[in-house]
Design an enzyme around this catalytic site. Structure first.
Site, PDB file in Angstrom:
ATOM      1  N   ALA A  23       1.114  -1.179  -0.110  1.00 34.07           N
ATOM      2  CA  ALA A  23       0.273  -0.389  -0.095  1.00 34.07           C
ATOM      3  C   ALA A  23       0.596   0.844   0.396  1.00 34.07           C
ATOM      4  O   ALA A  23       0.849   2.397  -1.083  1.00 34.07           O
ATOM      5  CB  ALA A  23      -0.970  -0.058   1.331  1.00 34.07           C
ATOM      6  N   ARG A  24       2.062   0.975   1.247  1.00 32.70           N
ATOM      7  CA  ARG A  24       2.670   2.301   0.783  1.00 32.70           C
ATOM      8  C   ARG A  24       3.226   3.079  -0.176  1.00 32.70           C
ATOM      9  O   ARG A  24       4.252   4.103   0.091  1.00 32.70           O
ATOM     10  CB  ARG A  24       3.082   2.729   2.483  1.00 32.70           C
ATOM     11  CG  ARG A  24       4.765   2.257   2.526  1.00 32.70           C
ATOM     12  CD  ARG A  24       5.065   1.028   4.208  1.00 32.70           C
ATOM     13  NE  ARG A  24       6.062   0.442   3.684  1.00 32.70           N
ATOM     14  CZ  ARG A  24       7.153  -0.063   4.915  1.00 32.70           C
ATOM     15  NH1 ARG A  24       6.391   0.320   5.974  1.00 32.70           N
ATOM     16  NH2 ARG A  24       7.618  -1.410   4.612  1.00 32.70           N
ATOM     17  N   ARG A  64       1.207  -0.935   5.244  1.00 30.07           N
ATOM     18  CA  ARG A  64       1.933  -1.836   4.384  1.00 30.07           C
ATOM     19  C   ARG A  64       1.104  -2.691   3.342  1.00 30.07           C
ATOM     20  O   ARG A  64       1.003  -3.429   2.564  1.00 30.07           O
ATOM     21  CB  ARG A  64       3.726  -2.601   4.574  1.00 30.07           C
ATOM     22  CG  ARG A  64       3.996  -3.846   3.882  1.00 30.07           C
ATOM     23  CD  ARG A  64       4.726  -4.049   4.588  1.00 30.07           C
ATOM     24  NE  ARG A  64       5.525  -5.627   4.328  1.00 30.07           N
ATOM     25  CZ  ARG A  64       7.194  -5.654   3.104  1.00 30.07           C
ATOM     26  NH1 ARG A  64       7.296  -4.497   2.652  1.00 30.07           N
ATOM     27  NH2 ARG A  64       7.043  -6.498   3.134  1.00 30.07           N
ATOM     28  N   ARG A  78       3.260 -11.666   0.348  1.00 27.47           N
ATOM     29  CA  ARG A  78       4.086 -13.212   1.465  1.00 27.47           C
ATOM     30  C   ARG A  78       3.188 -13.877   0.754  1.00 27.47           C
ATOM     31  O   ARG A  78       3.222 -15.556   1.720  1.00 27.47           O
ATOM     32  CB  ARG A  78       4.480 -13.009   3.173  1.00 27.47           C
ATOM     33  CG  ARG A  78       5.172 -11.468   2.715  1.00 27.47           C
ATOM     34  CD  ARG A  78       6.886 -12.463   3.141  1.00 27.47           C
ATOM     35  NE  ARG A  78       8.025 -11.432   3.666  1.00 27.47           N
ATOM     36  CZ  ARG A  78       8.669 -10.038   2.538  1.00 27.47           C
ATOM     37  NH1 ARG A  78       7.281  -9.957   1.352  1.00 27.47           N
ATOM     38  NH2 ARG A  78       9.232  -8.922   2.352  1.00 27.47           N
ATOM     39  N   TYR A 111      11.160   0.787  -2.199  1.00 26.03           N
ATOM     40  CA  TYR A 111      11.980   1.914  -3.034  1.00 26.03           C
ATOM     41  C   TYR A 111      13.426   0.668  -2.675  1.00 26.03           C
ATOM     42  O   TYR A 111      13.725  -0.106  -1.858  1.00 26.03           O
ATOM     43  CB  TYR A 111      12.575   3.210  -2.402  1.00 26.03           C
ATOM     44  CG  TYR A 111      13.171   3.075  -0.894  1.00 26.03           C
ATOM     45  CD1 TYR A 111      11.690   2.917  -0.010  1.00 26.03           C
ATOM     46  CD2 TYR A 111      13.888   3.144  -0.430  1.00 26.03           C
ATOM     47  CE1 TYR A 111      12.485   3.108   1.328  1.00 26.03           C
ATOM     48  CE2 TYR A 111      14.642   3.416   1.003  1.00 26.03           C
ATOM     49  CZ  TYR A 111      13.417   3.224   1.874  1.00 26.03           C
ATOM     50  OH  TYR A 111      14.062   3.016   3.283  1.00 26.03           O
ATOM     51  N   GLU A 150      12.168  -2.497  -7.577  1.00 24.61           N
ATOM     52  CA  GLU A 150      11.533  -1.679  -6.501  1.00 24.61           C
ATOM     53  C   GLU A 150      12.864  -0.595  -6.798  1.00 24.61           C
ATOM     54  O   GLU A 150      13.909  -0.272  -7.255  1.00 24.61           O
ATOM     55  CB  GLU A 150      12.634  -2.169  -5.122  1.00 24.61           C
ATOM     56  CG  GLU A 150      12.616  -2.956  -4.896  1.00 24.61           C
ATOM     57  CD  GLU A 150      11.336  -2.979  -3.353  1.00 24.61           C
ATOM     58  OE1 GLU A 150      10.978  -2.467  -3.432  1.00 24.61           O
ATOM     59  OE2 GLU A 150      11.573  -4.366  -3.250  1.00 24.61           O
TER      60      GLU A 150
HETATM   61 ZN   LIG Z   1       7.128  -3.818  -1.614  1.00 22.18          ZN
END
Ligand SMILES: [Zn+2]
Ligand SMILES: *[C@@H]1O[C@H](CO)[C@@H](O)[C@H](O)[C@H]1NC(C)=O
Ligand SMILES: *[C@@H]1O[C@H](CO)[C@@H](O)[C@H](O)[C@H]1NC(C)=O
Ligand SMILES: *[C@@H]1O[C@H](CO)[C@@H](O)[C@H](O)[C@H]1NC(C)=O
Ligand SMILES: *[C@@H]1O[C@H](CO)[C@@H](O)[C@H](O)[C@H]1NC(C)=O
Length: 512
Positions: A193-194, A253, A279, A335, A409
């Site tokens: 989410a973030r 998250r 996960r 990131y 990422e």
């Molecule tokens: Zn991620």
């Protein structure tokens, strides 16, 4: 960020307790971020233990370190800041405060999101334009996709792959006309989410593929490929992180699954919600880098595919419509600037065609770098970050049998201290450079399609003439994470098993 460390608890605390606390005393709601720098193995182990107990102290780890040489970034609220400082000082572990007030950083870097915090429920910007300078609401994204279908009826088709717990529909587009035989190139973003730059970047790809569909370079891709792009896989989580600039909300998250309760080490009942969707896929489920604690950031869920969002991806890729046609799969995260290939569940684990994946990944990272000089590392998640199982990319490779699979990422790099709060100014450059990398992967798919068309029955597909360490630019690298260690421990290996080492450890053996 994809993958925190080992199997234990991490963070997200009793959000609700915290809310009440914050409402009573606003000043105590200030959040700061500390960078923790271990000096030896002992420090590393102490920090690992702290990480395992993160839930108890409401610590939100932005970045975990993989060994004693790497640093950790952790967000802490005012209530627990003294504990953290004391704890680190008591153990003489170096630390510096990198952000004094996360919320004000959010307000500076995500200005438009700030205004939409209050506007999100009646955001009516229903237009054929999408403002790529800002972070948009989920509503704005899907409105724009619907406009594209009207604008490019022959090219674009609207798709829905599932429904979230809160009832939002998980939507995307197919770009490439109505052929049912062309190869599929799947791209998704926003499973975490973030990580706001991810959905934005996926939308930008859609913009490139539609607005420039007549340019020769794009046309060539669309001749052989249908792109399936689902920009925001976890819209409940995304909208939740947009609903307030409180860092506990913004830095959420997981998805928004129903509340689960469990006793903490002091016997208190703690209730949390949300599952780490990356996960939750059925590949070495629950083996590494996950947690059984529903309060953890990396809670894997009650079982494989317990979540509607991950099921939606599975069901789409295995549907009669896409099965056997999917040659590309890219999932966008932030990131760290890493171009990640499978597998992520443990170190030194790769699919059989790792050379193809590595070669194309390296080429893609080079193309990306040519745009603004942004540097990416190429490798498996387990080798570059830390092992974590149940990831969508591993599942796509191993179970859905997709050829070219990557997890990206995006910006910023991991040394950067503001991590998830990417300034809106960087949104378009991030998307633009990433697109150049993704194009390279799409071109590799086209090349395979062309090769299979021209191959005469007896002839094997044309050999690509690539050899590790053949001296061409970017070709000198180790294919195995362990090379450096092997060579450090037994230098003679390069001489005693030269064929194997040339194939696998060209860089560490200085063969090129
Ligand atoms: Zn991620
Ligand atoms: C974390 O919890 C374990 C017990 O579960 C304890 O032994 C350890 O000291 C704790 N570490 C910290 C940093 O609180
Ligand atoms: C740090 O050490 C002091 C003095 O020994 C102790 O009172 C305090 O509880 C310790 N704090 C933490 C967080 O370990
Ligand atoms: C938006 O930003 C301003 C400062 O620019 C801040 O005072 C305000 O609290 C923010 N609003 C929200 C909802 O975060
Ligand atoms: C997230 O996970 C839970 C399982 O814990 C699931 O029931 C729920 O539907 C998921 N949330 C969303 C928003 O789909």
């Amino acid at each position: 960020m994809n993958l925190p460390l080992f199997s234990s608890y991490l963070f997200i605390p009793s959000l609700f307790l915290l809310f009440i606390f914050c409402l009573v005393d606003l000043a105590s709601c200030q959040f700061s971020v500390y960078r923790i720098l271990p000096k030896n193995q002992q420090d590393f182990r102490i920090i690992q233990n702290l990480y395992k107990n993160a839930t108890e102290y409401d610590l939100n780890f932005w970045k975990t370190g993989k060994d004693k040489h790497s640093f950790w970034d952790v967000m802490v609220d005012a209530k627990n800041e003294n504990f953290l400082r004391q704890f680190l000082s008591n153990h003489t572990i170096s630390h510096i405060k990198t952000i004094t007030d996360v919320e004000s950083l959010i307000n500076r870097h995500e200005k438009s999101a700030n205004t939409s915090f209050s506007r999100r429920l009646f955001d009516d910007s229903n237009s054929a334009h999408y403002d790529f300078h800002t972070y948009g609401s989920y509503q704005r994204m899907t409105d724009w996709l619907k406009q594209l279908v009207v604008k490019y009826p022959k090219l674009v088709q609207y798709i829905t792959i599932g429904k979230t717990t809160e009832g939002r529909s998980i939507d995307g587009v197919e770009i490439g006309g109505d052929s049912r035989t062309k190869k599929i190139f799947w791209i998704d973003g926003g499973i975490h989410a973030r990580e706001w730059a991810a959905p934005h970047t996926a939308l930008f790809f859609i913009h490139q593929l539609t607005s420039r569909s007549n340019e020769p370079g794009i046309k060539k891709l669309l001749d052989d490929i249908t792109f399936v792009i689902v920009p925001c896989l976890n819209p409940d989580g995304y909208e939740f992180t947009r609903s307030s600039s409180n860092p506990h909300v913004r830095l959420w998250r997981k998805n928004r699954s129903k509340m689960q309760c469990r006793k903490d080490i002091w016997g208190r009942n703690r209730c949390c919600r949300g599952v780490d969707l990356n996960r939750n896929f059925d590949f070495h489920f629950r083996e590494s880098g996950t947690s059984d604690d529903p309060c953890s950031e990396i809670y894997q869920g009650s079982g494989p595919f317990s979540e509607p969002e991950s099921r939606a991806v599975r069901d789409a890729l295995l549907s009669a419509r896409y099965k056997g046609r999917t040659e590309g799969y890219i999932t966008l995260h932030t990131y760290s600037q890493i171009w990640i290939h499978p597998y992520g569940h443990k170190k030194d684990a790769y699919p059989g065609d790792i050379k193809d994946l590595y070669e194309v990944g390296k080429k893609a990272a080079n193309a990306l770098k040519r745009v603004y000089g942004t540097k990416y590392i190429v490798g498996s998640g387990a080798d570059t970050l830390y092992p974590a199982s149940g990831g969508s990319e591993d599942w796509a490779k191993h179970e859905a049998k997709v050829k070219f699979v990557y997890l990206l990422e995006l910006r910023p790099d991991e040394k950067n201290w503001d991590g998830f709060i990417l300034d809106e100014k960087e949104l378009i450059p991030t998307a633009r450079e990433t697109w150049e990398g993704v194009r390279v992967v799409a071109e590799a798919v086209v090349e395979r399609v062309q090769a299979s068309k021209t191959a005469t029955p007896r002839e094997a597909p044309k050999a690509r003439g690539f050899r590790f360490g053949d001296g061409t630019e970017g070709s000198c690298f180790d294919i195995r994470h362990a090379c450096k260690r092997w060579v450090q421990e037994r230098e003679e290996l390069c001489k005693t098993v030269p064929i194997f080492m040339r194939e696998n450890c060209a860089y560490s053996c200085s063969f090129c």
